[in-house]
Design a protein around this motif. Structure first.
Motif, PDB file in Angstrom:
ATOM      1  N   ASN A 208       9.245 -10.269  -3.696  1.00  0.00           N
ATOM      2  CA  ASN A 208       8.396  -9.402  -4.504  1.00  0.00           C
ATOM      3  C   ASN A 208       7.150 -10.164  -4.959  1.00  0.00           C
ATOM      4  O   ASN A 208       6.651  -9.968  -6.056  1.00  0.00           O
ATOM      5  CB  ASN A 208       9.168  -8.868  -5.714  1.00  0.00           C
TER       6      ASN A 208
ATOM      7  N   TRP B 269       3.687  -9.174   4.305  1.00  0.00           N
ATOM      8  CA  TRP B 269       3.543  -7.788   3.839  1.00  0.00           C
ATOM      9  C   TRP B 269       4.781  -6.979   4.229  1.00  0.00           C
ATOM     10  O   TRP B 269       5.333  -6.240   3.409  1.00  0.00           O
ATOM     11  CB  TRP B 269       2.274  -7.200   4.436  1.00  0.00           C
TER      12      TRP B 269
ATOM     13  N   GLY C  99       3.185   4.852   4.602  1.00  0.00           N
ATOM     14  CA  GLY C  99       2.939   5.595   3.378  1.00  0.00           C
ATOM     15  C   GLY C  99       1.934   4.856   2.518  1.00  0.00           C
ATOM     16  O   GLY C  99       1.732   3.649   2.672  1.00  0.00           O
ATOM     17  N   GLU C 100       1.311   5.570   1.597  1.00  0.00           N
ATOM     18  CA  GLU C 100       0.371   4.922   0.678  1.00  0.00           C
ATOM     19  C   GLU C 100       1.063   3.851  -0.159  1.00  0.00           C
ATOM     20  O   GLU C 100       0.445   2.872  -0.563  1.00  0.00           O
ATOM     21  CB  GLU C 100      -0.299   5.953  -0.229  1.00  0.00           C
ATOM     22  N   TRP C 101       2.360   4.034  -0.425  1.00  0.00           N
ATOM     23  CA  TRP C 101       3.089   3.035  -1.210  1.00  0.00           C
ATOM     24  C   TRP C 101       3.109   1.691  -0.485  1.00  0.00           C
ATOM     25  O   TRP C 101       3.093   0.638  -1.130  1.00  0.00           O
ATOM     26  CB  TRP C 101       4.513   3.505  -1.506  1.00  0.00           C
ATOM     27  N   GLN C 102       3.114   1.724   0.850  1.00  0.00           N
ATOM     28  CA  GLN C 102       3.074   0.469   1.600  1.00  0.00           C
ATOM     29  C   GLN C 102       1.691  -0.179   1.487  1.00  0.00           C
ATOM     30  O   GLN C 102       1.576  -1.398   1.352  1.00  0.00           O
ATOM     31  CB  GLN C 102       3.432   0.726   3.062  1.00  0.00           C
TER      32      GLN C 102
ATOM     33  N   GLN D 289       7.681  -5.192   1.853  1.00  0.00           N
ATOM     34  CA  GLN D 289       8.085  -3.800   2.028  1.00  0.00           C
ATOM     35  C   GLN D 289       9.603  -3.662   2.129  1.00  0.00           C
ATOM     36  O   GLN D 289      10.202  -2.730   1.593  1.00  0.00           O
ATOM     37  CB  GLN D 289       7.437  -3.244   3.307  1.00  0.00           C
TER      38      GLN D 289
ATOM     39  N   ASP E  50      -0.160   0.075  -1.031  1.00  0.00           N
ATOM     40  CA  ASP E  50      -0.252  -0.422  -2.406  1.00  0.00           C
ATOM     41  C   ASP E  50       0.427  -1.776  -2.584  1.00  0.00           C
ATOM     42  O   ASP E  50       0.236  -2.436  -3.615  1.00  0.00           O
ATOM     43  CB  ASP E  50       0.374   0.588  -3.370  1.00  0.00           C
ATOM     44  N   LEU E  51       1.217  -2.206  -1.602  1.00  0.00           N
ATOM     45  CA  LEU E  51       1.892  -3.496  -1.690  1.00  0.00           C
ATOM     46  C   LEU E  51       0.966  -4.657  -1.339  1.00  0.00           C
ATOM     47  O   LEU E  51       1.354  -5.816  -1.467  1.00  0.00           O
ATOM     48  CB  LEU E  51       3.115  -3.527  -0.764  1.00  0.00           C
TER      49      LEU E  51
END
Length: 197
Positions: A131, A122, A160-163, A126, A165-166
């Motif tokens: 990918n 994970w 962050g929420e973007w992390q 990030q 989302d990964l």
């Protein structure tokens, strides 16, 4: 034997856990990989959920690739029924080779080794080292407290929420694995993951 349709790396416990749902999930994951023409990449052990997912994959017609350190082979923990059994010297080599051989990653219930493997891939995603899709199968609420803690980390400003989302989280095996495999593909840029360690 035909080339596998995909290679899925599964992180999970070397113990079976107390809840029968954990072993049932490992069985379902292996069955899904094998019945969809896939290849399992995992830690090469024969006990616990690791052994269950490997055996289920094999019985469903899938290939099994195990990667295990010599120290664990010496303790007679290696699964000799793997189609490929790679014996390495260190845990770092193990994780790097597993990552290189995989199109996507999924974690099932497990202990600190499973947590560490999940968090590493994970983190690598990030940082842009790969990918490839990363998933978490939340069996019988096992990861509920972890997910709540991660949201605390977001609320506290360390993530962050973007992390978040990964990493895809789901309770449905078929739904999660289908999404991970569909998200993986030839457009995933090859990355020399050995350089990460």
């Amino acid at each position: 034997m035909a080339e596998p349709a995909f290679s899925l790396c599964v992180y999970c416990g070397s113990r079976p856990g107390e809840n029968p749902a954990f072993a049932q999930a490992a069985q379902a994951v292996g069955q899904w990989i094998g019945s969809h023409g896939g290849q399992l990449v995992y830690g090469g052990g024969r006990g616990g959920l690791m052994g269950t997912v490997a055996e289920a994959t094999r019985l469903a017609g899938g290939r099994v690739v195990g990667v295990i350190p010599q120290a664990l082979v010496d303790k007679e923990l290696a699964n000799r029924l793997c189609d490929e059994l790679h014996i390495v010297q260190t845990m770092h080599e193990r994780k790097a080779l597993m990552a290189e051989r995989s199109d996507a990653f999924v974690a099932l219930p497990g202990g600190i080794g499973t947590f560490e493997e999940l968090f590493e891939v994970w983190t690598w995603r990030q940082l842009g080292y790969h990918n490839k899709p990363v998933g978490l199968l939340n069996v019988a609420g096992y990861y509920d407290a972890l997910m709540a803690f991660l949201q605390t980390s977001v609320a506290s400003g360390f993530m962050g929420e973007w992390q978040m989302d990964l990493m895809v989280t789901a309770t449905n095996t078929d739904e999660l694995l289908r999404l991970l495999v569909q998200s993986a593909g030839p457009d995933q840029a090859p990355v020399p993951l050995r350089t990460v360690i």
